[in-house]
Design a protein around this motif. Structure first.
Motif, PDB file in Angstrom:
ATOM      1  N   ARG A   1     -36.092  53.901 -20.569  1.00 58.87           N
ATOM      2  CA  ARG A   1     -35.420  53.054 -21.552  1.00 58.87           C
ATOM      3  C   ARG A   1     -35.371  51.603 -21.074  1.00 58.87           C
ATOM      4  N   VAL A   2     -35.853  50.687 -21.911  1.00 63.93           N
ATOM      5  CA  VAL A   2     -35.863  49.266 -21.563  1.00 63.93           C
ATOM      6  C   VAL A   2     -34.501  48.667 -21.891  1.00 63.93           C
ATOM      7  N   LEU A   3     -33.863  48.074 -20.890  1.00 64.21           N
ATOM      8  CA  LEU A   3     -32.564  47.441 -21.075  1.00 64.21           C
ATOM      9  C   LEU A   3     -32.744  45.931 -21.135  1.00 64.21           C
ATOM     10  N   ARG A   4     -32.230  45.330 -22.172  1.00 66.68           N
ATOM     11  CA  ARG A   4     -32.361  43.874 -22.308  1.00 66.68           C
ATOM     12  C   ARG A   4     -31.615  43.178 -21.180  1.00 66.68           C
ATOM     13  N   ASP A   5     -32.300  42.302 -20.488  1.00 65.22           N
ATOM     14  CA  ASP A   5     -31.705  41.636 -19.339  1.00 65.22           C
ATOM     15  C   ASP A   5     -30.704  40.589 -19.803  1.00 65.22           C
ATOM     16  N   GLY A   6     -29.764  40.305 -18.946  1.00 62.90           N
ATOM     17  CA  GLY A   6     -28.759  39.297 -19.228  1.00 62.90           C
ATOM     18  C   GLY A   6     -27.571  39.473 -18.312  1.00 62.90           C
ATOM     19  N   ALA A   7     -26.792  38.404 -18.157  1.00 62.96           N
ATOM     20  CA  ALA A   7     -25.588  38.461 -17.325  1.00 62.96           C
ATOM     21  C   ALA A   7     -24.580  39.421 -17.940  1.00 62.96           C
ATOM     22  N   ALA A   8     -23.910  40.192 -17.089  1.00 61.01           N
ATOM     23  CA  ALA A   8     -22.977  41.198 -17.572  1.00 61.01           C
ATOM     24  C   ALA A   8     -21.820  41.349 -16.604  1.00 61.01           C
ATOM     25  N   VAL A   9     -20.768  42.013 -17.066  1.00 60.38           N
ATOM     26  CA  VAL A   9     -19.704  42.451 -16.176  1.00 60.38           C
ATOM     27  C   VAL A   9     -19.918  43.940 -15.944  1.00 60.38           C
ATOM     28  N   ARG A  10     -19.841  44.351 -14.694  1.00 59.43           N
ATOM     29  CA  ARG A  10     -20.084  45.748 -14.305  1.00 59.43           C
ATOM     30  C   ARG A  10     -18.759  46.397 -13.941  1.00 59.43           C
ATOM     31  N   ILE A  11     -18.410  47.443 -14.666  1.00 59.50           N
ATOM     32  CA  ILE A  11     -17.166  48.181 -14.432  1.00 59.50           C
ATOM     33  C   ILE A  11     -17.535  49.600 -14.019  1.00 59.50           C
ATOM     34  N   VAL A  12     -17.016  50.052 -12.889  1.00 61.67           N
ATOM     35  CA  VAL A  12     -17.313  51.393 -12.399  1.00 61.67           C
ATOM     36  C   VAL A  12     -16.019  52.200 -12.321  1.00 61.67           C
ATOM     37  N   PHE A  13     -16.000  53.331 -13.038  1.00 60.04           N
ATOM     38  CA  PHE A  13     -14.886  54.268 -12.960  1.00 60.04           C
ATOM     39  C   PHE A  13     -15.302  55.451 -12.083  1.00 60.04           C
ATOM     40  N   GLY A  14     -14.402  55.915 -11.256  1.00 62.21           N
ATOM     41  CA  GLY A  14     -14.630  57.128 -10.501  1.00 62.21           C
ATOM     42  C   GLY A  14     -13.947  58.299 -11.184  1.00 62.21           C
ATOM     43  N   VAL A  15     -14.623  59.440 -11.272  1.00 58.66           N
ATOM     44  CA  VAL A  15     -14.034  60.666 -11.809  1.00 58.66           C
ATOM     45  C   VAL A  15     -14.134  61.725 -10.718  1.00 58.66           C
ATOM     46  N   SER A  16     -13.026  62.383 -10.430  1.00 55.26           N
ATOM     47  CA  SER A  16     -13.034  63.261  -9.269  1.00 55.26           C
ATOM     48  C   SER A  16     -12.096  64.439  -9.415  1.00 55.26           C
ATOM     49  N   THR A  17     -12.397  65.470  -8.653  1.00 59.35           N
ATOM     50  CA  THR A  17     -11.538  66.620  -8.407  1.00 59.35           C
ATOM     51  C   THR A  17     -11.223  66.587  -6.913  1.00 59.35           C
ATOM     52  N   PRO A  18     -10.420  67.517  -6.403  1.00 61.98           N
ATOM     53  CA  PRO A  18     -10.135  67.480  -4.959  1.00 61.98           C
ATOM     54  C   PRO A  18     -11.371  67.570  -4.071  1.00 61.98           C
ATOM     55  N   THR A  19     -12.485  68.066  -4.597  1.00 57.42           N
ATOM     56  CA  THR A  19     -13.667  68.281  -3.750  1.00 57.42           C
ATOM     57  C   THR A  19     -14.873  67.421  -4.108  1.00 57.42           C
ATOM     58  N   ASP A  20     -14.914  66.830  -5.302  1.00 54.23           N
ATOM     59  CA  ASP A  20     -16.117  66.114  -5.746  1.00 54.23           C
ATOM     60  C   ASP A  20     -15.751  64.818  -6.443  1.00 54.23           C
ATOM     61  N   THR A  21     -16.671  63.870  -6.351  1.00 52.70           N
ATOM     62  CA  THR A  21     -16.474  62.569  -6.989  1.00 52.70           C
ATOM     63  C   THR A  21     -17.784  62.097  -7.602  1.00 52.70           C
ATOM     64  N   GLY A  22     -17.692  61.509  -8.795  1.00 53.88           N
ATOM     65  CA  GLY A  22     -18.840  60.898  -9.446  1.00 53.88           C
ATOM     66  C   GLY A  22     -18.438  59.578 -10.059  1.00 53.88           C
ATOM     67  N   THR A  23     -19.394  58.864 -10.623  1.00 54.62           N
ATOM     68  CA  THR A  23     -19.091  57.549 -11.176  1.00 54.62           C
ATOM     69  C   THR A  23     -19.627  57.404 -12.599  1.00 54.62           C
ATOM     70  N   ILE A  24     -18.907  56.604 -13.378  1.00 58.38           N
ATOM     71  CA  ILE A  24     -19.333  56.179 -14.714  1.00 58.38           C
ATOM     72  C   ILE A  24     -19.425  54.657 -14.677  1.00 58.38           C
ATOM     73  N   THR A  25     -20.610  54.126 -14.905  1.00 56.96           N
ATOM     74  CA  THR A  25     -20.819  52.679 -14.864  1.00 56.96           C
ATOM     75  C   THR A  25     -20.904  52.130 -16.279  1.00 56.96           C
ATOM     76  N   VAL A  26     -20.167  51.053 -16.514  1.00 63.38           N
ATOM     77  CA  VAL A  26     -20.150  50.394 -17.820  1.00 63.38           C
ATOM     78  C   VAL A  26     -20.629  48.965 -17.645  1.00 63.38           C
ATOM     79  N   MET A  27     -21.647  48.576 -18.398  1.00 63.71           N
ATOM     80  CA  MET A  27     -22.152  47.201 -18.365  1.00 63.71           C
ATOM     81  C   MET A  27     -21.908  46.567 -19.720  1.00 63.71           C
ATOM     82  N   ILE A  28     -21.178  45.453 -19.738  1.00 62.01           N
ATOM     83  CA  ILE A  28     -20.917  44.715 -20.974  1.00 62.01           C
ATOM     84  C   ILE A  28     -21.493  43.315 -20.806  1.00 62.01           C
TER      85      ILE A  28
END
Length: 311
Positions: A169-196
């Motif tokens: 997927r081609v993403l149009r380039d440009g300046a953005a703010v990057r927001i990263v949320f972590g989602v986790s349980t007691p044993t595992d962690t992952g991330t959700i990245t949001v670019m606006i």
């Protein structure tokens, strides 16, 4: 946005990369962080409600970047979707790494939160992509906001893509703010990245709109407080009226006595919040759960007139 279909679109991408709208980094980060922190409690609550399991959501990173960097740290297996708005075809790009997808799928289907989740090292299955879409919907809705400061995202979000389609997927380039949320349980962690894109953030969240005194103007404060009030939680109470009784009848009550309802009691329930009646409802049952279906808004004037009539 997919690959450009014409030379004019190609030129537009190049121009955006070179001179795309951007703001002062510290100010953009401040606006992005404020948006993320306001959305965090709502996101935590809605994800727990959707998944039916305790998943912790935390804010990890808010920084400036470029839109294509959304998937640069997501590894080989990830889910991606792009949400449009009236102002932009790519107002928000969301990427969920494989660890976050595994955490969400395990929580949704009753996995043991104290046991490690098997990592996903392949393209996502259809069910995993559907779960990612559901989570993207909640993230976008929480960040969207309301009123003057709304991003005006076109919801629901498009179905998440993964595998080769997401990587190509081609993403149009440009300046953005990057927001990263972590989602986790007691044993595992992952991330959700949001670019606006900053061009979207600057036009909708008023990153540069300040009065000469350096404070938010009247409309900014009104929008800010309105959004916070709309996110407030209140306790709802549904009550069903009993038959009219005399004080003598009440005095004669004894343990174990059965009290009859009026014939229309079930369709004349009142839904209230903080002692204020909001709606007239009908009690019902769906499976093993009792339900309240809203019939119409409560009319205080009519209620007063009805109270004057002999019952």
């Amino acid at each position: 946005m997919t690959s450009p279909a014409s030379p004019s679109e190609t030129r537009a991408l190049i121009i955006e990369r070179l001179v795309g709208d951007s703001g002062e980094a510290a100010q953009v980060i401040s606006v992005g962080r404020g948006m993320a922190e306001r959305a965090l409690p709502l996101l935590q609550k809605t994800l727990v409600a959707e998944l039916g399991a305790a998943v912790t959501v935390d804010l990890q990173v808010v920084e400036v970047g470029r839109v294509p960097e959304a998937r640069s740290r997501a590894g080989d297996a990830f889910a991606l979707t792009i949400v449009s708005s009236p102002a932009s075809a790519d107002a928000m790009t969301l990427v969920m790494d494989a660890h976050a997808v595994a955490v969400m799928v395990s929580a949704l289907f009753g996995g043991d939160p104290d046991q490690p989740v098997a990592p996903i090292e392949r393209d996502l299955s259809q069910i995993e992509a559907d779960v990612a879409t559901m989570v993207f919907q909640e993230v976008a809705a929480a960040l969207n906001g309301s009123g003057k400061r709304s991003l005006e995202l076109r919801l629901p979000v498009p179905k998440a893509t993964s595998g080769g389609e997401a990587r190509r997927r081609v993403l149009r380039d440009g300046a953005a703010v990057r927001i990263v949320f972590g989602v986790s349980t007691p044993t595992d962690t992952g991330t959700i990245t949001v670019m606006i894109p900053q061009r979207v953030l600057l036009s909708t969240r008023g990153a540069t709109a300040r009065t000469e005194e350096g404070e938010a103007n009247e409309f900014d404060w009104r929008a800010r407080f309105s959004e916070e009030v709309m996110r407030s939680t209140v306790r709802l109470e549904a009550t069903m009226p009993l038959a009219r009784l005399t004080l003598g009848d009440l005095a004669a009550f004894a343990p174990g006595q059965v009290i009859e309802f009026e014939e229309n009691a079930q369709v004349n329930a009142r839904l209230s919040a903080r002692d204020k009646t909001l709606f007239v409802c009908e009690f019902g049952k769906l499976g093993q759960n009792y339900t309240v279906r809203i019939s119409h808004p409560h009319d205080a004037g009519q209620d007063f007139i009805d109270g004057l009539l002999p019952g």
